[in-house]
Design a protein around this motif. Structure first.
Motif, short mmCIF file in Angstrom:
data_model
loop_
_atom_site.label_atom_id
_atom_site.label_comp_id
_atom_site.label_asym_id
_atom_site.label_seq_id
_atom_site.Cartn_x
_atom_site.Cartn_y
_atom_site.Cartn_z
N MET A 1 0.94 -1.32 0.06
CA MET A 1 0.11 -0.03 0.01
C MET A 1 0.73 1.11 -0.12
O MET A 1 1.83 1.36 0.89
N TYR A 2 0.49 2.23 -0.74
CA TYR A 2 1.48 3.41 -1.04
C TYR A 2 0.65 4.58 -0.56
O TYR A 2 -0.41 4.84 -1.38
N LYS A 3 0.93 5.09 0.53
CA LYS A 3 0.08 6.08 1.30
C LYS A 3 0.40 7.69 0.86
O LYS A 3 1.72 7.61 0.73
N PHE A 4 -0.47 8.52 0.80
CA PHE A 4 -0.44 10.00 0.53
C PHE A 4 -1.11 10.83 1.38
O PHE A 4 -2.25 10.56 1.65
N GLU A 5 -0.60 11.83 1.91
CA GLU A 5 -1.15 12.71 2.68
C GLU A 5 -1.50 13.94 1.57
O GLU A 5 -0.61 14.42 1.00
N ILE A 6 -2.83 14.28 1.41
CA ILE A 6 -3.06 15.28 0.50
C ILE A 6 -3.71 16.49 0.80
O ILE A 6 -4.19 17.28 0.16
N HIS A 7 -3.54 16.99 2.22
CA HIS A 7 -4.18 17.95 2.68
C HIS A 7 -2.98 18.62 3.78
O HIS A 7 -3.26 17.71 4.82
N LEU A 8 -2.06 19.45 3.47
CA LEU A 8 -0.90 19.63 4.31
C LEU A 8 -0.33 21.06 4.13
O LEU A 8 -0.29 21.50 3.08
N HIS A 9 -0.10 21.72 5.53
CA HIS A 9 0.38 22.95 5.18
C HIS A 9 1.96 23.07 5.96
O HIS A 9 2.34 22.09 6.67
N THR A 10 2.61 23.93 5.62
CA THR A 10 3.95 24.27 6.28
C THR A 10 4.00 25.57 6.70
O THR A 10 3.32 26.57 6.12
N ASN A 11 5.19 25.90 7.59
CA ASN A 11 5.07 27.19 8.34
C ASN A 11 5.52 28.38 7.36
O ASN A 11 5.33 29.76 7.70
N ASN A 12 6.16 28.07 6.27
CA ASN A 12 6.78 29.10 5.50
C ASN A 12 5.59 29.72 4.63
O ASN A 12 5.65 31.01 4.15
N CYS A 13 4.49 29.09 4.51
CA CYS A 13 3.40 29.52 3.45
C CYS A 13 2.23 29.93 4.23
O CYS A 13 1.44 30.68 3.74
N LEU B 1 -21.61 11.41 -1.43
CA LEU B 1 -22.26 10.07 -2.04
C LEU B 1 -23.54 10.79 -3.03
O LEU B 1 -23.88 9.99 -4.14
N ASN B 2 -24.21 11.50 -2.23
CA ASN B 2 -25.60 11.97 -2.79
C ASN B 2 -25.62 12.62 -4.20
O ASN B 2 -26.25 12.84 -5.11
N ASN B 3 -24.20 13.38 -4.34
CA ASN B 3 -23.80 14.12 -5.49
C ASN B 3 -22.99 13.51 -6.54
O ASN B 3 -22.56 14.08 -7.28
N LYS B 4 -22.62 12.12 -6.13
CA LYS B 4 -21.78 11.48 -7.16
C LYS B 4 -20.63 11.78 -7.18
O LYS B 4 -19.79 12.08 -8.18
N LYS B 5 -19.68 12.52 -6.07
CA LYS B 5 -18.49 12.96 -6.06
C LYS B 5 -17.41 11.87 -5.38
O LYS B 5 -17.98 11.25 -4.46
N PHE B 6 -16.54 11.93 -5.83
CA PHE B 6 -15.42 11.00 -5.29
C PHE B 6 -15.05 11.66 -3.90
O PHE B 6 -15.33 12.79 -3.77
N VAL B 7 -14.63 10.75 -2.90
CA VAL B 7 -14.33 11.21 -1.54
C VAL B 7 -12.91 11.15 -1.14
O VAL B 7 -12.40 10.10 -1.46
N THR B 8 -12.37 12.02 -0.46
CA THR B 8 -11.09 11.90 -0.10
C THR B 8 -11.04 12.01 1.31
O THR B 8 -11.81 12.43 2.16
N ILE C 1 -4.82 8.96 1.53
CA ILE C 1 -5.43 8.08 0.59
C ILE C 1 -4.17 7.04 0.24
O ILE C 1 -3.15 7.31 0.59
N ALA C 2 -4.65 5.86 -0.05
CA ALA C 2 -3.65 5.11 -0.51
C ALA C 2 -3.87 4.34 -1.66
O ALA C 2 -5.05 4.05 -2.40
N PHE C 3 -2.71 3.91 -2.58
CA PHE C 3 -2.74 3.22 -3.80
C PHE C 3 -2.25 1.89 -3.70
O PHE C 3 -1.47 1.67 -2.91
N ASP C 4 -2.70 0.96 -4.46
CA ASP C 4 -2.12 -0.48 -4.55
C ASP C 4 -0.80 -0.60 -5.42
O ASP C 4 -0.09 -1.38 -5.08
N ASP D 1 -9.57 4.90 -7.84
CA ASP D 1 -8.77 3.97 -7.92
C ASP D 1 -7.70 4.09 -6.53
O ASP D 1 -6.41 4.27 -6.80
N PHE D 2 -8.43 4.41 -5.44
CA PHE D 2 -7.52 4.55 -4.09
C PHE D 2 -8.45 4.18 -3.03
O PHE D 2 -9.75 4.02 -3.22
N LYS D 3 -7.87 3.89 -1.72
CA LYS D 3 -8.61 3.85 -0.63
C LYS D 3 -8.22 4.96 0.25
O LYS D 3 -7.59 5.69 0.27
N LEU D 4 -9.47 5.11 1.13
CA LEU D 4 -9.18 6.31 1.97
C LEU D 4 -8.39 5.53 3.36
O LEU D 4 -8.82 4.47 3.79
N LEU D 5 -7.86 6.64 4.02
CA LEU D 5 -7.18 6.21 5.28
C LEU D 5 -8.07 7.24 6.18
O LEU D 5 -7.88 8.31 6.16
#
Length: 232
Positions: free
Chosen positions: A1-13, A176-183, A199-202, A219-223
């Motif tokens: 499983m290949y995990k990604f964090e997709i909502h992330l902030h750093t102190n410079n910005c 789900l009601n609006n047929k949008k993918f979930v992250t 999220i994670a990829f195979d 094509d991903f899994k939620l963490l």
């Protein structure tokens, strides 16, 4: 499983973030993640960059943080993609994925666009829009129970590590009601919070095009911790 964090902030910005790029990459390694998408607060968010700067100087300051993350990531074996979190209404924000920084450098008009125009701009340039932490109940958000316009978004952040369970459940059902993918996103501001979402990829994902294609196709899994999402 290949995990990604997709909502992330750093102190410079991001003015609300505590950890710097090196600390974030160290945390990604320690938690066994393969990659991150840095989504620092942009012009209409809680940015740490002076909005009075000329546009190219503003963008250079914003991009330098991504480049620093990318350099640390390369040394540590962590894939780093560029994203951003931009405000589109009082207290409401969109996560933007799939575009390289130069697209924004060349488009200073982006910050003056309406939410619809921003969404169209992202799509015209091959990117995706995800609604960040909808239904979050905070003092700075007017009418937190008012749903976002689903037409603006490809996906909905159904799990945000710092939302309350009932807020996440509303977001998940709305998607789900609006047929949008979930992250799922950690909304990381401190390295010590890393590892509770994403999220994670195979299979390995090392280029942005593949990342976007997998989001589009689902094509991903939620963490998320303890299966505390939508009554699970």
């Amino acid at each position: 499983m290949y995990k990604f964090e997709i909502h992330l902030h750093t102190n410079n910005c991001s003015a609300c973030a505590i950890s710097d790029p090196e600390e974030i990459i160290d945390a990604a390694v320690q938690k066994g993640y393969s990659g991150i998408v840095v989504t620092n607060h942009f012009y209409h968010g809680n940015t740490a960059i002076d909005r009075n700067l000329p546009w190219k100087d503003f963008m250079n300051s914003y991009i330098n943080d991504y480049l620093e993350l990318k350099e640390f990531g390369k040394a540590a074996g962590i894939t780093v993609f560029f994203g951003l979190e931009e405000g589109f209404a009082p207290g409401r924000e969109m996560l933007i994925y799939g575009l390289e920084p130069q697209v924004f450098v060349e488009s200073p008009e982006f910050i003056m666009m309406s939410a619809k125009e921003k969404s169209d701009f992202i799509h015209e340039n091959g990117g995706l829009c995800v609604c960040a932490h909808p239904f979050r109940d905070r003092s700075y958000i007017p009418d937190p129970n008012t749903p976002p316009n689903p037409d603006l978004f490809d996906g909905i952040e159904g799990f945000n590590l710092f939302n309350q369970p009932e807020e996440n459940e509303k977001a998940f059902i709305f998607a789900l009601n609006n047929k949008k993918f979930v992250t799922s996103g950690g909304d990381i501001h401190r390295a010590k919070d890393f590892g509770g979402a994403g999220i994670a990829f195979d299979t390995p994902v090392t280029d942005y095009k593949t990342f976007i294609e997998k989001l589009k196709s689902g094509d991903f899994k939620l963490l998320y911790p303890d299966k505390k999402l939508c009554g699970e």
